[in-house]
Design a protein around this motif. Structure first.
Motif, short mmCIF file in Angstrom:
data_model
loop_
_atom_site.label_atom_id
_atom_site.label_comp_id
_atom_site.label_asym_id
_atom_site.label_seq_id
_atom_site.Cartn_x
_atom_site.Cartn_y
_atom_site.Cartn_z
N SER A 21 0.83 -1.19 0.00
CA SER A 21 0.00 0.00 0.00
C SER A 21 0.87 1.24 0.00
N CYS A 22 0.39 2.28 -0.65
CA CYS A 22 1.06 3.57 -0.69
C CYS A 22 0.04 4.61 -0.25
N ALA A 23 0.29 5.21 0.90
CA ALA A 23 -0.61 6.23 1.44
C ALA A 23 -0.09 7.61 1.08
N ALA A 24 -0.96 8.42 0.48
CA ALA A 24 -0.59 9.77 0.05
C ALA A 24 -1.14 10.81 1.02
N SER A 25 -0.38 11.92 1.12
CA SER A 25 -0.77 12.98 2.06
C SER A 25 -1.79 13.94 1.44
N ARG A 26 -2.12 13.72 0.17
CA ARG A 26 -3.13 14.54 -0.49
C ARG A 26 -3.94 13.65 -1.40
N SER A 27 -5.01 14.19 -1.94
CA SER A 27 -5.88 13.41 -2.80
C SER A 27 -5.12 12.80 -3.97
N ILE A 28 -5.34 11.52 -4.19
CA ILE A 28 -4.65 10.88 -5.31
C ILE A 28 -5.21 11.36 -6.65
N LYS A 64 2.80 -9.01 -15.59
CA LYS A 64 1.44 -9.10 -16.14
C LYS A 64 0.80 -10.43 -15.76
N GLY A 65 -0.44 -10.34 -15.31
CA GLY A 65 -1.16 -11.54 -14.91
C GLY A 65 -0.91 -11.96 -13.48
N ARG A 66 0.08 -11.36 -12.84
CA ARG A 66 0.40 -11.70 -11.45
C ARG A 66 0.16 -10.54 -10.49
N PHE A 67 0.42 -9.32 -10.96
CA PHE A 67 0.29 -8.13 -10.11
C PHE A 67 -0.92 -7.33 -10.56
N THR A 68 -1.56 -6.67 -9.59
CA THR A 68 -2.69 -5.80 -9.89
C THR A 68 -2.56 -4.50 -9.10
N ILE A 69 -2.59 -3.38 -9.81
CA ILE A 69 -2.56 -2.08 -9.16
C ILE A 69 -3.99 -1.57 -9.04
N SER A 70 -4.28 -0.95 -7.90
CA SER A 70 -5.63 -0.43 -7.68
C SER A 70 -5.53 0.77 -6.75
N ARG A 71 -6.63 1.46 -6.57
CA ARG A 71 -6.61 2.61 -5.68
C ARG A 71 -7.85 2.63 -4.81
N ASP A 72 -7.69 3.23 -3.64
CA ASP A 72 -8.79 3.45 -2.72
C ASP A 72 -8.91 4.96 -2.56
N ASN A 73 -9.87 5.55 -3.25
CA ASN A 73 -9.98 7.01 -3.28
C ASN A 73 -10.28 7.57 -1.90
N ALA A 74 -11.09 6.87 -1.14
CA ALA A 74 -11.47 7.38 0.18
C ALA A 74 -10.28 7.44 1.13
N LYS A 75 -9.34 6.53 0.96
CA LYS A 75 -8.18 6.47 1.84
C LYS A 75 -6.95 7.10 1.23
N ASN A 76 -7.07 7.58 0.00
CA ASN A 76 -5.92 8.17 -0.71
C ASN A 76 -4.74 7.19 -0.74
N THR A 77 -5.04 5.96 -1.08
CA THR A 77 -4.00 4.96 -1.18
C THR A 77 -4.02 4.29 -2.55
N VAL A 78 -2.87 3.83 -2.95
CA VAL A 78 -2.72 3.00 -4.13
C VAL A 78 -2.09 1.69 -3.69
N ASN A 79 -2.67 0.61 -4.15
CA ASN A 79 -2.24 -0.70 -3.70
C ASN A 79 -1.63 -1.51 -4.85
N LEU A 80 -0.79 -2.46 -4.48
CA LEU A 80 -0.23 -3.38 -5.46
C LEU A 80 -0.40 -4.78 -4.89
#
Length: 115
Positions: A21-28, A64-80
């Protein structure tokens, strides 16, 4: 200024999974795109995955096919989400946010894939 803080790294056996997880200090949404990079010992830093403001994603061929990137807008995080991990995935993984005012990097989180 933007602060990015990665978490979720660790030691995992081959074939296992980890979620970073990557937590950002501002809106992603303020970022044009957000990336996960990795750097293995003695190698150059490489782009692993990207997600744009619009939600488009792309991946390095090696994940490809193994990793998935996604984001959680409410938490300002991007996940892998990393599945079917291999020893060659061992590296320090970094989050990067790209804004019009510049690029910002986290400090990295170590991922070690070993039996």
């Amino acid at each position: 200024q933007v602060q990015l803080v990665e978490s979720g790294g660790g030691l995992v056996q081959p074939g296992g999974s980890l979620r970073l997880s990557c937590a950002a200090s501002r809106s992603i949404f303020s970022m044009n795109y957000m990336d996960w990079y990795r750097q293995a010992p003695g190698k150059q830093r490489e782009l692993v995955a990207r997600i744009t403001r619009g939600g488009s994603t792309n991946y390095a061929d090696s994940v490809k096919g193994r990793f998935t990137i996604s984001r959680d807008n409410a938490k300002n995080t991007v996940n892998l989400q990393m599945n079917s991990l291999k020893p060659e995935d061992t590296a320090v993984y970094y989050c990067r946010g790209q804004l019009n005012i510049g690029d910002y990097w986290g400090q990295g989180t170590q991922v070690t894939v070993s039996s």
